[in-house]
Design an enzyme around this catalytic site. Structure first.
Site, PDB file in Angstrom:
ATOM      1  N   SER A  70     -35.977  -8.946   8.788  1.00 27.93           N
ATOM      2  CA  SER A  70     -37.146  -7.584   8.887  1.00 27.93           C
ATOM      3  C   SER A  70     -36.824  -6.874   7.461  1.00 27.93           C
ATOM      4  CB  SER A  70     -36.349  -6.541   9.958  1.00 27.93           C
ATOM      5  OG  SER A  70     -36.996  -5.239   9.759  1.00 27.93           O
ATOM      6  N   HIS A 121     -40.674  -9.851   9.292  1.00 23.57           N
ATOM      7  CA  HIS A 121     -40.867  -8.885  10.212  1.00 23.57           C
ATOM      8  C   HIS A 121     -41.095  -7.557   9.587  1.00 23.57           C
ATOM      9  CE1 HIS A 121     -40.347  -7.369  14.416  1.00 23.57           C
ATOM     10  NE2 HIS A 121     -39.526  -6.358  13.734  1.00 23.57           N
ATOM     11  N   ASP A 124     -41.522  -3.624  10.273  1.00 22.35           N
ATOM     12  CA  ASP A 124     -41.379  -2.532  10.983  1.00 22.35           C
ATOM     13  C   ASP A 124     -42.239  -1.319  10.693  1.00 22.35           C
ATOM     14  OD1 ASP A 124     -39.360  -3.482  13.021  1.00 22.35           O
ATOM     15  OD2 ASP A 124     -38.560  -3.842  11.370  1.00 22.35           O
ATOM     16  N   MET A 183     -43.370   2.461  11.620  1.00 23.34           N
ATOM     17  CA  MET A 183     -42.729   3.679  12.491  1.00 23.34           C
ATOM     18  C   MET A 183     -43.760   4.860  11.917  1.00 23.34           C
ATOM     19  SD  MET A 183     -38.608   3.126  11.962  1.00 23.34           S
ATOM     20  CE  MET A 183     -37.986   1.397  12.373  1.00 23.34           C
ATOM     21  N   HIS A 198     -44.400  -5.153  13.793  1.00 21.95           N
ATOM     22  CA  HIS A 198     -43.880  -4.422  15.129  1.00 21.95           C
ATOM     23  C   HIS A 198     -44.193  -3.263  15.112  1.00 21.95           C
ATOM     24  CE1 HIS A 198     -39.665  -2.978  16.951  1.00 21.95           C
ATOM     25  NE2 HIS A 198     -40.910  -2.796  17.865  1.00 21.95           N
ATOM     26  N   MET A 245     -44.240   0.393  15.946  1.00 17.85           N
ATOM     27  CA  MET A 245     -43.478   1.510  16.638  1.00 17.85           C
ATOM     28  C   MET A 245     -44.259   2.934  16.386  1.00 17.85           C
ATOM     29  SD  MET A 245     -39.361   0.277  15.780  1.00 17.85           S
ATOM     30  CE  MET A 245     -40.228  -0.862  14.443  1.00 17.85           C
ATOM     31  N   GLY A 258     -36.253   2.140  15.938  1.00 20.08           N
ATOM     32  CA  GLY A 258     -36.315   3.378  14.960  1.00 20.08           C
ATOM     33  C   GLY A 258     -35.272   3.076  13.664  1.00 20.08           C
ATOM     34  N   GLY A 261     -32.484   0.506  11.693  1.00 19.44           N
ATOM     35  CA  GLY A 261     -31.778  -0.971  11.401  1.00 19.44           C
ATOM     36  C   GLY A 261     -30.283  -0.697  11.416  1.00 19.44           C
ATOM     37  N   GLY A 262     -29.406  -1.647  11.491  1.00 21.63           N
ATOM     38  CA  GLY A 262     -28.147  -1.800  11.642  1.00 21.63           C
ATOM     39  C   GLY A 262     -27.393  -1.178  12.828  1.00 21.63           C
ATOM     40  N   ASP A 296     -34.783  -8.342  18.996  1.00 21.23           N
ATOM     41  CA  ASP A 296     -35.018  -7.838  17.601  1.00 21.23           C
ATOM     42  C   ASP A 296     -33.864  -6.512  17.942  1.00 21.23           C
ATOM     43  OD1 ASP A 296     -35.351  -6.027  15.658  1.00 21.23           O
ATOM     44  OD2 ASP A 296     -37.689  -5.463  16.095  1.00 21.23           O
ATOM     45  N   GLY A 297     -33.042  -6.565  16.994  1.00 23.94           N
ATOM     46  CA  GLY A 297     -32.027  -5.571  17.108  1.00 23.94           C
ATOM     47  C   GLY A 297     -30.554  -5.770  17.207  1.00 23.94           C
ATOM     48  N   GLY A 328     -32.348  -7.976  10.305  1.00 26.51           N
ATOM     49  CA  GLY A 328     -32.626  -7.112   9.051  1.00 26.51           C
ATOM     50  C   GLY A 328     -31.369  -6.777   8.298  1.00 26.51           C
ATOM     51  N   SER A 329     -30.492  -6.003   8.733  1.00 25.96           N
ATOM     52  CA  SER A 329     -29.230  -6.000   7.979  1.00 25.96           C
ATOM     53  C   SER A 329     -28.212  -7.080   7.866  1.00 25.96           C
ATOM     54  CB  SER A 329     -28.493  -4.691   8.705  1.00 25.96           C
ATOM     55  OG  SER A 329     -28.037  -4.985  10.133  1.00 25.96           O
TER      56      SER A 329
HETATM   57  C1  DX5 Z   1     -35.655  -1.282  14.800  1.00 22.33           C
HETATM   58  C2  DX5 Z   1     -36.427  -2.623  13.978  1.00 22.33           C
HETATM   59  C3  DX5 Z   1     -35.790  -3.693  13.874  1.00 22.33           C
HETATM   60  C4  DX5 Z   1     -34.578  -3.562  12.297  1.00 22.33           C
HETATM   61  C5  DX5 Z   1     -33.420  -4.335  13.025  1.00 22.33           C
HETATM   62  O1  DX5 Z   1     -36.342  -0.456  15.240  1.00 22.33           O
HETATM   63  O2  DX5 Z   1     -37.354  -2.885  15.098  1.00 22.33           O
HETATM   64  O3  DX5 Z   1     -36.400  -4.893  13.451  1.00 22.33           O
HETATM   65  O4  DX5 Z   1     -35.149  -3.674  11.473  1.00 22.33           O
HETATM   66  O5  DX5 Z   1     -32.493  -4.205  12.355  1.00 22.33           O
HETATM   67  P1  DX5 Z   1     -30.961  -4.975  12.340  1.00 22.33           P
HETATM   68  O6  DX5 Z   1     -31.362  -6.479  12.374  1.00 22.33           O
HETATM   69  O7  DX5 Z   1     -30.224  -4.492  11.319  1.00 22.33           O
HETATM   70  O8  DX5 Z   1     -30.603  -4.439  13.576  1.00 22.33           O
HETATM   71 ZN    ZN Z   2     -38.497  -4.741  14.619  1.00 22.18          ZN
END
Ligand code: DX5
Ligand code: ZN
Length: 235
Positions: free
Chosen positions: A16, A41, A43, A45, A74, A76, A150, A152-153, A183-184, A205-206
């Site tokens: 991500s 991926h 995101d 928002m 994705h 959101m 919403g 990451g991390g 995801d997450g 992501g992170s």
């Molecule tokens: C959160 C996103 C995720 C995010 C995941 O709303 O949909 O895709 O980037 O981040 P990590 O992998 O750091 O939890």
């Molecule tokens: Zn996502």
């Protein structure tokens, strides 16, 4: 005679870019591709469905020039139906909408497919699987959110494993081929358990874009963790 062992399912990694440096996202995408990512991926928002604002279809159009990998978008956003043509035109490969954002989920997934993209559905941790159950035959991807969307991390919500298992069971029992994505909070510590619970596409992501290692090292580390999973199922 012993039954032949089932083949190990192929597990895809979808980095991500939310966790990457926004001033150089094109390079981040190219780096992830070189590291062996399967999807990118993205995101999106809108500041309404979730508080932050990231980017929209214009960013997808720009990133499309940096990789041939599928762009796994994705959404959101509130009222995603208004944006579907823009993402199709921009070159999104998979477009995933939230059940909570769609009053007419069935219509929306068909709109996505009619415009030539793969359709995905997802749901927040607090939303029951029943919210997507009826459209599972109409989608290419089902995404379980293992954090509240919403940001990451965040930390992986443990009850997501049971939700994944139940969704894996529903797909298998009905012979449906939709890819099951998570995801997450996916990282070295959680990757094997999500695969064991039935996930086949892991968003990270992170765990992929961070200050402590290269993207190449991070993806290799995730692959190693995935390889320790015992996966009895074949799809
Ligand atoms: C959160 C996103 C995720 C995010 C995941 O709303 O949909 O895709 O980037 O981040 P990590 O992998 O750091 O939890
Ligand atoms: Zn996502």
């Amino acid at each position: 005679m012993q039954p032949a062992p089932r083949p190990r399912p192929a597990i895809k990694i979808a980095p991500s870019i939310l966790a990457a440096d926004f001033s150089r996202l094109g390079e981040a995408v190219a780096e992830a591709a070189r590291a062996g990512a399967d999807y990118i991926h993205v995101d999106v928002m809108d500041g309404r469905f979730v508080p932050p604002i990231t980017f929209g279809a214009q960013m997808v159009k720009t990133l499309r020039r940096w990789t041939t990998l599928p762009l796994d978008v994705h959404l959101m956003v509130a009222e995603p139906e208004l944006q579907i043509p823009l993402f199709a035109e921009a070159g999104a490969s998979i477009l995933t909408v939230h059940a909570e954002a769609c009053a007419h989920l069935h219509r929306v997934v068909h709109q996505i497919r009619e415009l030539g993209m793969k359709a995905g559905v997802t749901l927040n941790p607090g939303t029951p699987l029943a919210a997507i159950e009826e459209v599972l035959p109409d989608v290419d991807l089902a995404l379980v959110m293992s954090v509240n969307p919403g940001y990451g991390g965040q930390r992986f919500i443990p009850s997501s494993l049971d939700k994944l298992r139940r969704l894996r069971g529903m797909l298998d029992a009905r012979g449906l081929a939709a890819e099951l994505e998570i995801d997450g909070g996916v990282n070295e510590g959680t990757a094997a358990s999500v695969v064991e619970a039935g996930a086949r596409v892991l968003v990270a992501g992170s765990a992929v874009f961070n200050d402590t290692e290269s993207v190449q090292q991070a993806v290799a580390r995730l692959r190693k963790a995935i390889a320790t999973a015992s996966t009895p199922r074949s799809n």
